[in-house]
Design a protein around this motif. Structure first.
Motif, PDB file in Angstrom:
ATOM      1  N   MET A 294      78.199 -21.224  58.315  1.00 49.87           N
ATOM      2  CA  MET A 294      79.103 -21.777  59.295  1.00 49.87           C
ATOM      3  C   MET A 294      78.283 -22.488  60.374  1.00 49.87           C
ATOM      4  O   MET A 294      77.334 -21.941  60.906  1.00 49.87           O
ATOM      5  CB  MET A 294      79.938 -20.661  59.923  1.00 49.87           C
ATOM      6  N   PHE A 295      78.680 -23.711  60.663  1.00 46.84           N
ATOM      7  CA  PHE A 295      78.008 -24.489  61.702  1.00 46.84           C
ATOM      8  C   PHE A 295      78.772 -24.319  63.012  1.00 46.84           C
ATOM      9  O   PHE A 295      79.992 -24.478  63.048  1.00 46.84           O
ATOM     10  CB  PHE A 295      77.992 -25.979  61.330  1.00 46.84           C
ATOM     11  N   TYR A 296      78.047 -24.007  64.071  1.00 44.53           N
ATOM     12  CA  TYR A 296      78.652 -23.929  65.396  1.00 44.53           C
ATOM     13  C   TYR A 296      77.571 -24.227  66.427  1.00 44.53           C
ATOM     14  O   TYR A 296      76.379 -24.205  66.140  1.00 44.53           O
ATOM     15  CB  TYR A 296      79.300 -22.566  65.650  1.00 44.53           C
ATOM     16  N   GLY A 297      78.017 -24.522  67.631  1.00 44.88           N
ATOM     17  CA  GLY A 297      77.094 -24.849  68.708  1.00 44.88           C
ATOM     18  C   GLY A 297      77.010 -26.343  68.941  1.00 44.88           C
ATOM     19  O   GLY A 297      77.557 -27.149  68.185  1.00 44.88           O
TER      20      GLY A 297
ATOM     21  N   ALA B  84      66.908 -26.895  64.008  1.00 42.72           N
ATOM     22  CA  ALA B  84      66.444 -25.955  62.980  1.00 42.72           C
ATOM     23  C   ALA B  84      67.575 -25.071  62.475  1.00 42.72           C
ATOM     24  O   ALA B  84      67.686 -24.814  61.275  1.00 42.72           O
ATOM     25  CB  ALA B  84      65.303 -25.107  63.531  1.00 42.72           C
ATOM     26  N   LYS B  85      68.433 -24.626  63.375  1.00 42.13           N
ATOM     27  CA  LYS B  85      69.567 -23.783  62.988  1.00 42.13           C
ATOM     28  C   LYS B  85      70.462 -24.493  61.974  1.00 42.13           C
ATOM     29  O   LYS B  85      70.973 -23.876  61.042  1.00 42.13           O
ATOM     30  CB  LYS B  85      70.356 -23.411  64.240  1.00 42.13           C
ATOM     31  N   PHE B  86      70.663 -25.779  62.131  1.00 45.28           N
ATOM     32  CA  PHE B  86      71.482 -26.557  61.200  1.00 45.28           C
ATOM     33  C   PHE B  86      70.717 -26.860  59.916  1.00 45.28           C
ATOM     34  O   PHE B  86      71.304 -26.859  58.832  1.00 45.28           O
ATOM     35  CB  PHE B  86      71.945 -27.855  61.847  1.00 45.28           C
ATOM     36  N   ARG B  87      69.428 -27.154  60.024  1.00 44.60           N
ATOM     37  CA  ARG B  87      68.631 -27.489  58.837  1.00 44.60           C
ATOM     38  C   ARG B  87      68.672 -26.375  57.810  1.00 44.60           C
ATOM     39  O   ARG B  87      68.776 -26.629  56.608  1.00 44.60           O
ATOM     40  CB  ARG B  87      67.170 -27.765  59.221  1.00 44.60           C
ATOM     41  N   GLU B  88      68.598 -25.149  58.265  1.00 43.38           N
ATOM     42  CA  GLU B  88      68.608 -24.008  57.351  1.00 43.38           C
ATOM     43  C   GLU B  88      69.875 -23.992  56.498  1.00 43.38           C
ATOM     44  O   GLU B  88      69.831 -23.681  55.317  1.00 43.38           O
ATOM     45  CB  GLU B  88      68.506 -22.701  58.136  1.00 43.38           C
ATOM     46  N   GLN B  89      70.997 -24.327  57.096  1.00 41.85           N
ATOM     47  CA  GLN B  89      72.275 -24.294  56.387  1.00 41.85           C
ATOM     48  C   GLN B  89      72.541 -25.548  55.566  1.00 41.85           C
ATOM     49  O   GLN B  89      73.266 -25.492  54.576  1.00 41.85           O
ATOM     50  CB  GLN B  89      73.417 -24.114  57.393  1.00 41.85           C
ATOM     51  N   LEU B  90      71.969 -26.672  55.965  1.00 42.24           N
ATOM     52  CA  LEU B  90      72.228 -27.921  55.265  1.00 42.24           C
ATOM     53  C   LEU B  90      71.563 -27.964  53.891  1.00 42.24           C
ATOM     54  O   LEU B  90      72.078 -28.584  52.977  1.00 42.24           O
ATOM     55  CB  LEU B  90      71.739 -29.113  56.094  1.00 42.24           C
ATOM     56  N   GLY B  91      70.430 -27.331  53.767  1.00 37.48           N
ATOM     57  CA  GLY B  91      69.701 -27.390  52.506  1.00 37.48           C
ATOM     58  C   GLY B  91      68.823 -28.625  52.443  1.00 37.48           C
ATOM     59  O   GLY B  91      68.697 -29.386  53.397  1.00 37.48           O
ATOM     60  N   GLU B  92      68.228 -28.827  51.273  1.00 41.23           N
ATOM     61  CA  GLU B  92      67.258 -29.908  51.125  1.00 41.23           C
ATOM     62  C   GLU B  92      67.909 -31.288  51.158  1.00 41.23           C
ATOM     63  O   GLU B  92      67.442 -32.193  51.821  1.00 41.23           O
ATOM     64  CB  GLU B  92      66.481 -29.735  49.823  1.00 41.23           C
TER      65      GLU B  92
END
Length: 149
Positions: free
Chosen positions: A1-4, A20-28
């Motif tokens: 879940m993306f938030y912030g 960085a918080k978003f990069r982890e969830q977005l994937g490669e």
């Protein structure tokens, strides 16, 4: 879940930092595109992880392409999709056409929206959030109650 909410700048080469918080969830590999709704007060870019983008495409496929308006919507949407990945510094290059669409020149805001991220021009984001008419109208409370929240 993306938030912030994260504030950054577009550099001279059209690059932005993905937090960085978003990069982890977005994937490669992930996808940047325009919004589907075309509302001028909500003009921003959408960033989807691969699985969520593919799910969106499946939903769009169910619309078919038998009428002219649907074909126009699909052409506009798919012609403005950028698949991308971050560099070693966590940046991506946004295509000029996408930057122009959302009015992204210098100061931007990345906003988590559950299954995607929105990229806004900072001034547009501020103006959008300063409009409290929806909150004060009672429509929000009615909608939340109707949804069981």
């Amino acid at each position: 879940m993306f938030y912030g909410e994260y504030q950054h700048n577009v550099d001279e080469k059209g690059r932005i930092i993905i937090p960085a918080k978003f990069r982890e969830q977005l994937g490669e590999i992930f996808y940047v595109t325009i919004d589907l709704w075309g509302q001028s007060e909500e003009t921003c870019l959408y960033v989807y992880p691969e699985a969520d983008f593919k799910a969106l495409c499946e939903k769009l496929r169910t619309m078919g392409s038998t009428d002219q308006d649907t074909r126009k919507l699909l052409r506009r949407f798919y012609s403005r999709v950028q698949d991308t990945s971050t560099d070693k510094q966590g940046r991506i290059v946004l295509m000029q056409e996408l930057r122009d669409h959302a009015g992204l020149e210098k100061e931007i805001v990345l906003v988590g929206q559950d299954n995607h991220i929105e990229i806004w021009d900072r001034d547009k984001w501020t103006a959008y959030n300063n409009d409290d008419s929806f909150y004060n109208s009672g429509k929000l409370a009615e909608g939340l109650r109707a949804g069981g929240v």
